[in-house]
Structure formats: structure tokens, C-alpha cells
Write a protein that holds these residues in place. Sequence first.
Motif, PDB file in Angstrom:
ATOM      1  N   THR A  22       0.871  -1.181   0.000  1.00 44.86           N
ATOM      2  CA  THR A  22       0.000   0.000   0.000  1.00 44.86           C
ATOM      3  C   THR A  22       0.905   1.227   0.000  1.00 44.86           C
ATOM      4  OG1 THR A  22      -1.736  -1.170   1.169  1.00 44.86           O
ATOM      5  CG2 THR A  22      -1.741   1.233   1.357  1.00 44.86           C
ATOM      6  N   ASN A  34      -1.160  17.403  -1.267  1.00 44.99           N
ATOM      7  CA  ASN A  34      -2.105  16.407  -0.762  1.00 44.99           C
ATOM      8  C   ASN A  34      -1.446  15.044  -0.654  1.00 44.99           C
ATOM      9  OD1 ASN A  34      -4.661  15.707   0.197  1.00 44.99           O
ATOM     10  ND2 ASN A  34      -5.286  14.936  -1.802  1.00 44.99           N
ATOM     11  N   VAL A  35      -2.127  14.170   0.075  1.00 45.26           N
ATOM     12  CA  VAL A  35      -1.671  12.788   0.233  1.00 45.26           C
ATOM     13  C   VAL A  35      -2.888  11.894   0.398  1.00 45.26           C
ATOM     14  CG1 VAL A  35      -1.286  13.248   2.711  1.00 45.26           C
ATOM     15  CG2 VAL A  35      -0.302  11.189   1.656  1.00 45.26           C
ATOM     16  N   ALA A  37      -4.102   7.410   0.387  1.00 45.44           N
ATOM     17  CA  ALA A  37      -3.654   6.021   0.382  1.00 45.44           C
ATOM     18  C   ALA A  37      -4.063   5.357  -0.928  1.00 45.44           C
ATOM     19  CB  ALA A  37      -4.288   5.266   1.551  1.00 45.44           C
ATOM     20  N   ALA A  38      -3.231   4.449  -1.428  1.00 40.89           N
ATOM     21  CA  ALA A  38      -3.602   3.640  -2.594  1.00 40.89           C
ATOM     22  C   ALA A  38      -3.064   2.220  -2.420  1.00 40.89           C
ATOM     23  CB  ALA A  38      -3.070   4.253  -3.890  1.00 40.89           C
ATOM     24  N   VAL A  54      -3.824   3.339  -9.328  1.00 41.74           N
ATOM     25  CA  VAL A  54      -5.241   3.688  -9.476  1.00 41.74           C
ATOM     26  C   VAL A  54      -5.555   4.879  -8.569  1.00 41.74           C
ATOM     27  CG1 VAL A  54      -7.604   2.894  -9.152  1.00 41.74           C
ATOM     28  CG2 VAL A  54      -5.878   1.351 -10.108  1.00 41.74           C
ATOM     29  N   ASP A  56      -8.691   7.290  -8.128  1.00 40.52           N
ATOM     30  CA  ASP A  56     -10.091   7.553  -8.459  1.00 40.52           C
ATOM     31  C   ASP A  56     -10.271   8.980  -8.994  1.00 40.52           C
ATOM     32  OD1 ASP A  56     -12.899   8.124  -8.234  1.00 40.52           O
ATOM     33  OD2 ASP A  56     -13.082   6.486  -6.782  1.00 40.52           O
ATOM     34  N   THR A  61      -6.587  14.230  -5.131  1.00 45.87           N
ATOM     35  CA  THR A  61      -5.278  13.829  -5.652  1.00 45.87           C
ATOM     36  C   THR A  61      -5.278  13.838  -7.170  1.00 45.87           C
ATOM     37  OG1 THR A  61      -4.809  12.460  -3.718  1.00 45.87           O
ATOM     38  CG2 THR A  61      -3.620  11.914  -5.737  1.00 45.87           C
ATOM     39  N   THR A  84      -1.973   5.853   7.363  1.00 44.90           N
ATOM     40  CA  THR A  84      -2.336   5.428   6.017  1.00 44.90           C
ATOM     41  C   THR A  84      -3.851   5.300   5.891  1.00 44.90           C
ATOM     42  OG1 THR A  84      -0.233   4.257   5.793  1.00 44.90           O
ATOM     43  CG2 THR A  84      -2.007   3.572   4.313  1.00 44.90           C
ATOM     44  N   VAL A  87      -5.473   8.964   6.023  1.00 47.05           N
ATOM     45  CA  VAL A  87      -5.406   9.812   4.818  1.00 47.05           C
ATOM     46  C   VAL A  87      -6.152   9.185   3.642  1.00 47.05           C
ATOM     47  CG1 VAL A  87      -3.249  10.922   5.517  1.00 47.05           C
ATOM     48  CG2 VAL A  87      -3.164   8.917   3.986  1.00 47.05           C
ATOM     49  N   GLY A  88      -6.564   7.924   3.816  1.00 46.66           N
ATOM     50  CA  GLY A  88      -7.383   7.264   2.810  1.00 46.66           C
ATOM     51  C   GLY A  88      -8.871   7.392   3.091  1.00 46.66           C
ATOM     52  N   ASN A  89      -9.198   8.122   4.131  1.00 44.51           N
ATOM     53  CA  ASN A  89     -10.612   8.266   4.498  1.00 44.51           C
ATOM     54  C   ASN A  89     -11.036   9.712   4.691  1.00 44.51           C
ATOM     55  OD1 ASN A  89     -12.128   5.625   4.840  1.00 44.51           O
ATOM     56  ND2 ASN A  89     -10.134   5.167   5.746  1.00 44.51           N
ATOM     57  N   CYS A  90     -10.292  10.626   4.114  1.00 46.87           N
ATOM     58  CA  CYS A  90     -10.710  12.030   4.138  1.00 46.87           C
ATOM     59  C   CYS A  90     -10.136  12.667   2.884  1.00 46.87           C
ATOM     60  CB  CYS A  90     -10.209  12.743   5.393  1.00 46.87           C
ATOM     61  SG  CYS A  90      -8.425  12.708   5.588  1.00 46.87           S
ATOM     62  N   LYS A  97      -4.125  17.665   4.893  1.00 44.10           N
ATOM     63  CA  LYS A  97      -3.835  16.450   5.667  1.00 44.10           C
ATOM     64  C   LYS A  97      -2.454  16.502   6.318  1.00 44.10           C
ATOM     65  CE  LYS A  97      -6.488  13.688   2.383  1.00 44.10           C
ATOM     66  NZ  LYS A  97      -6.593  12.424   1.643  1.00 44.10           N
ATOM     67  N   HIS A 174      -2.901  -3.997   2.061  1.00 52.07           N
ATOM     68  CA  HIS A 174      -4.275  -3.797   2.510  1.00 52.07           C
ATOM     69  C   HIS A 174      -5.169  -4.985   2.197  1.00 52.07           C
ATOM     70  CE1 HIS A 174      -8.065  -1.113   2.651  1.00 52.07           C
ATOM     71  NE2 HIS A 174      -7.666  -1.365   3.871  1.00 52.07           N
ATOM     72  N   PHE A 180      -4.734  -4.685   7.553  1.00 54.42           N
ATOM     73  CA  PHE A 180      -3.509  -4.833   6.760  1.00 54.42           C
ATOM     74  C   PHE A 180      -2.763  -6.087   7.205  1.00 54.42           C
ATOM     75  CE2 PHE A 180      -4.241  -0.239   7.060  1.00 54.42           C
ATOM     76  CZ  PHE A 180      -4.051   0.209   5.764  1.00 54.42           C
TER      77      PHE A 180
END
Length: 192
Positions: A22, A34-35, A37-38, A54, A56, A61, A84, A87-90, A97, A174, A180
Motif C-alpha cells: 500500500t 495532498n496525500v 492512500a492507494a 489507481v 479515483d 489527488t 495510512t 489519509v485514505g478516508n478524508c 492532511k 491492505h 492490513f
Amino acid sequence: MNPHFQPVAPEHASRLVNHGPTVLVTSAHQGRRNVMAAAWSMPVEFTPPRIAVVIDKKTFTRELVSASGAFALCIPGAALADLTYAVGNCSGRDIDKFARYGIEARPGPALGMPLIEAGCVAWLECRLLPEPHTEEAYDTSFGEVLAAAADSRVFANGRWSFRDDNPLLHTLHHLGAGHFVVASQTIRARPL
Ligand SMILES: Cc1cc2nc3c(=O)[nH]c(=O)nc-3n(C[C@H](O)[C@H](O)[C@H](O)COP(=O)(O)O)c2cc1C
């Protein structure tokens, strides 16, 4: 700057993401950064080293990456699992962030992308490869790696070394919904 980080040669850059860690995708444009998670990234070409990730279309981002033509993948160690997930949920549209979570970053040597070294074990700074059709149809972005570095305590001479004495530097993978697994035991294939 993390003194353990050493440059990674272009021919070894694909190894950084070969095992599917991840990543944190960082981006910046005209004073905004910005930052996110992927979980979905992979190498796609050896020479020059190129990767796919990927991102979205709906994310902030993606907006910054399209505008600047650049991004970086920073690879978090196990110590950054909570960050991780956070920052993947906002969205960076709503908050900075870096300020919200106290994330330190420095500008990358090739493109000035924000590079996170505290708690991360490697980064790859990438030029976005313009692919108008792909960008319109898919969430996948392609990047050419212009610079890369890794923490020499866990990656050296083109190889990861996940050991009992460096558990916080093991990469995150993930499973979904904030679960994880960490890379840990290494086994070597033998000739049959
Ligand atoms: C562990 C984890 C992995 C994720 N993987 C991806 C991914 O591979 N691609 C993607 O587009 N979004 C992924 N996301 C969701 C983005 O990180 C999320 O949409 C984020 O809020 C976007 O932030 P932004 O709007 O600031 O760019 C993931 C989220 C988490 C928590």
C-alpha cells in the motif's frame, strides 16, 4: 530528511512496488499539496521504469496530479498503518492532511513532489505519462519514475530485507476495511 534514505538505481525501482505494498500518493500544484492512500499500484515497464497506480477520478489527488503532471508514491512502514488509513478516508479538498496529521514532507529532487520519509521506507517521484483516452475512461494513471530512494535498513542493492530487527519498516498490504498484513517472513525459491 531521513539519513537512512539512499538513492535507488532506476533498474531497481520496480522492486520497490513489485510486492504490492500500500502506498501514499502525494501531489502538489500551485501551493496546494495532498496525500492519499492507494492499495493498487504496480510496475509496468523496466526501462525507463514506469508504474501504474489507481487514483479515483473523484479524488482531490487526481485533480492535483492532472494539473501538475506529477506525483510521488511514498511507501509507508508498519508504523504508519493508522496514518495510512486516515489519509485514505478524508479528502484534501476539505483539509490540509499534512497539517491535520503532522506529516512532514520535503520537496522531491526531480519534480518537487512532497516526499514523506518519517515512517516511510521508500519513495518514487514520477512524471505523469499523459494518456488522454485512459485518463477519461479509467482511474488508472501511469507514471515514469524519475527519482527513487529507500531506507537502507530495509532495502539495499535492489532487495527488500524484512527481518525481526526492523518490524516497523515492514511494508503494509491492505486486506480491506482498514485491515492490513505486513510483509514479514521471506522465503527463497530453490531450483526444482
Ligand atoms: C488502505 C486504503 C487503500 C486505498 N486504495 C485506493 C486505491 O488504490 N485507489 C484509489 O483511488 N483510492 C484508494 N483509497 C481511497 C483514497 O485514499 C480516498 O478516496 C482518499 O480519501 C482520497 O483523498 P483525496 O480526495 O484527498 O485525494 C484507499 C483508501 C485506503 C484507506
